[in-house]
Design a protein around this motif. Structure first.
Motif, PDB file in Angstrom:
ATOM      1  N   GLU A 114       0.835  -1.188   0.000  1.00 30.41           N
ATOM      2  CA  GLU A 114       0.000   0.000   0.000  1.00 30.41           C
ATOM      3  C   GLU A 114       0.877   1.247   0.000  1.00 30.41           C
ATOM      4  O   GLU A 114       1.786   1.377   0.806  1.00 30.41           O
ATOM      5  CB  GLU A 114      -0.930   0.004   1.215  1.00 30.41           C
ATOM      6  CG  GLU A 114      -1.919  -1.160   1.227  1.00 30.41           C
ATOM      7  CD  GLU A 114      -2.869  -1.085   2.388  1.00 30.41           C
ATOM      8  OE1 GLU A 114      -2.694  -0.184   3.247  1.00 30.41           O
ATOM      9  OE2 GLU A 114      -3.793  -1.913   2.461  1.00 30.41           O
ATOM     10  N   GLN A 115       0.574   2.129  -0.917  1.00 25.53           N
ATOM     11  CA  GLN A 115       1.331   3.376  -1.007  1.00 25.53           C
ATOM     12  C   GLN A 115       0.914   4.328   0.122  1.00 25.53           C
ATOM     13  O   GLN A 115      -0.165   4.187   0.700  1.00 25.53           O
ATOM     14  CB  GLN A 115       1.097   4.026  -2.364  1.00 25.53           C
ATOM     15  CG  GLN A 115       1.583   3.191  -3.534  1.00 25.53           C
ATOM     16  CD  GLN A 115       3.063   2.873  -3.426  1.00 25.53           C
ATOM     17  OE1 GLN A 115       3.898   3.761  -3.334  1.00 25.53           O
ATOM     18  NE2 GLN A 115       3.397   1.592  -3.409  1.00 25.53           N
ATOM     19  N   THR A 133      -3.333   4.357  -4.312  1.00 25.50           N
ATOM     20  CA  THR A 133      -2.637   3.378  -5.145  1.00 25.50           C
ATOM     21  C   THR A 133      -2.209   2.175  -4.320  1.00 25.50           C
ATOM     22  O   THR A 133      -1.632   2.328  -3.236  1.00 25.50           O
ATOM     23  CB  THR A 133      -1.401   4.011  -5.807  1.00 25.50           C
ATOM     24  OG1 THR A 133      -1.816   5.133  -6.594  1.00 25.50           O
ATOM     25  CG2 THR A 133      -0.693   3.010  -6.706  1.00 25.50           C
ATOM     26  N   GLN A 191      -0.133  -1.505  -4.865  1.00 24.96           N
ATOM     27  CA  GLN A 191       0.715  -2.279  -5.767  1.00 24.96           C
ATOM     28  C   GLN A 191       0.691  -3.748  -5.371  1.00 24.96           C
ATOM     29  O   GLN A 191       0.868  -4.086  -4.206  1.00 24.96           O
ATOM     30  CB  GLN A 191       2.158  -1.761  -5.742  1.00 24.96           C
ATOM     31  CG  GLN A 191       2.327  -0.394  -6.382  1.00 24.96           C
ATOM     32  CD  GLN A 191       3.779   0.033  -6.456  1.00 24.96           C
ATOM     33  OE1 GLN A 191       4.618  -0.461  -5.718  1.00 24.96           O
ATOM     34  NE2 GLN A 191       4.094   0.960  -7.352  1.00 24.96           N
ATOM     35  N   SER A 211      -0.099  -1.993 -10.497  1.00 17.57           N
ATOM     36  CA  SER A 211      -0.561  -0.843  -9.724  1.00 17.57           C
ATOM     37  C   SER A 211      -2.045  -0.623  -9.982  1.00 17.57           C
ATOM     38  O   SER A 211      -2.467  -0.482 -11.127  1.00 17.57           O
ATOM     39  CB  SER A 211       0.225   0.414 -10.107  1.00 17.57           C
ATOM     40  OG  SER A 211       1.585   0.269  -9.768  1.00 17.57           O
TER      41      SER A 211
END
Length: 217
Positions: free
Chosen positions: A40-41, A120, A122, A140
């Motif tokens: 997790e961004q 976002t 990933q 993504s």
């Protein structure tokens, strides 16, 4: 034999991007991969200027609402705590909204800000067979997310996403009431039972409480 080509670093697909490093067979299918992990961004707070000690309830898909509400109520019952944050993404959005509605019902007079956005995530995919000559993939995805701020003190009502105290969403308020009732007290929709009334069963037949023909009263 499959032809091998060097793909661009970013492949645009429906709803997500695929970043590929190195050489990659053009005929490869995702069935040759398994998801290894999810990254997790960073998800910064959407309400700037909040006090650094403002408690945040990060709702996850597997979170228990009772545990979340125990934490939230414990903090908000203190006079020194004036605001609290709820955040969630993807499948946890509904649970975050339910927690918000429960807290608004238990503590009247709360002002609310709501922000909807995308974050976002990933996904790292690894080949099922390491010796097949396939490289790792990073996918993504943009998933919906929500931030909710509840405040005992008045907020700027000209800001987008503001809700005044006493504003309840009918759908989520019903879900909040059912959650507060507990699993043992929830009633199935479409089933009516009253004093001296009747219970409708499958097939459309009705039995009164004095009738012993089938059914559990």
């Amino acid at each position: 034999m499959h032809h091998v080509m060097q793909l661009p670093r970013v492949l645009a697909t429906d709803g997500f991007k695929v970043r590929v490093w190195g050489w990659f067979p053009c005929a490869v299918l995702m069935e040759n991969y398994q998801k290894a992990r999810t990254v997790e961004q960073p998800f910064p707070c959407q309400f700037p200027g909040l006090a650094s000690d403002t408690p945040e309830v990060r709702v996850k898909e597997g979170s228990k609402i009772r545990n979340l509400m125990g934490f939230a109520m414990g903090r908000m019952e203190a006079d020194t705590c004036r605001q609290i944050l709820f955040s969630g993404a993807g499948k946890s959005i509904a649970k975050a909204i339910t927690c918000t509605e429960i807290l608004k019902r238990r503590m009247r007079g709360l002002h609310q800000y709501t922000q909807l956005l995308y974050r976002t995530v990933q996904e790292v995919w690894e080949p099922l067979e390491p010796g097949a000559g396939l490289d790792s993939l990073t996918v993504s995805r943009n998933v919906p997310a929500i931030w909710v701020l509840l405040s005992k003190d008045p907020l700027d009502n000209t800001q987008p996403g503001y809700q005044a105290p006493g504003s309840f969403n009918t759908l989520w308020a019903q879900a909040a009431r059912e959650e507060e009732a507990g699993p043992g007290q929830r009633r199935k929709r479409g089933v009516g039972r009253g004093k001296g009334g009747s219970v409708r069963q499958a097939g459309g037949r009705e039995y009164s409480k004095k009738d012993n023909r089938g059914g559990v009263m």
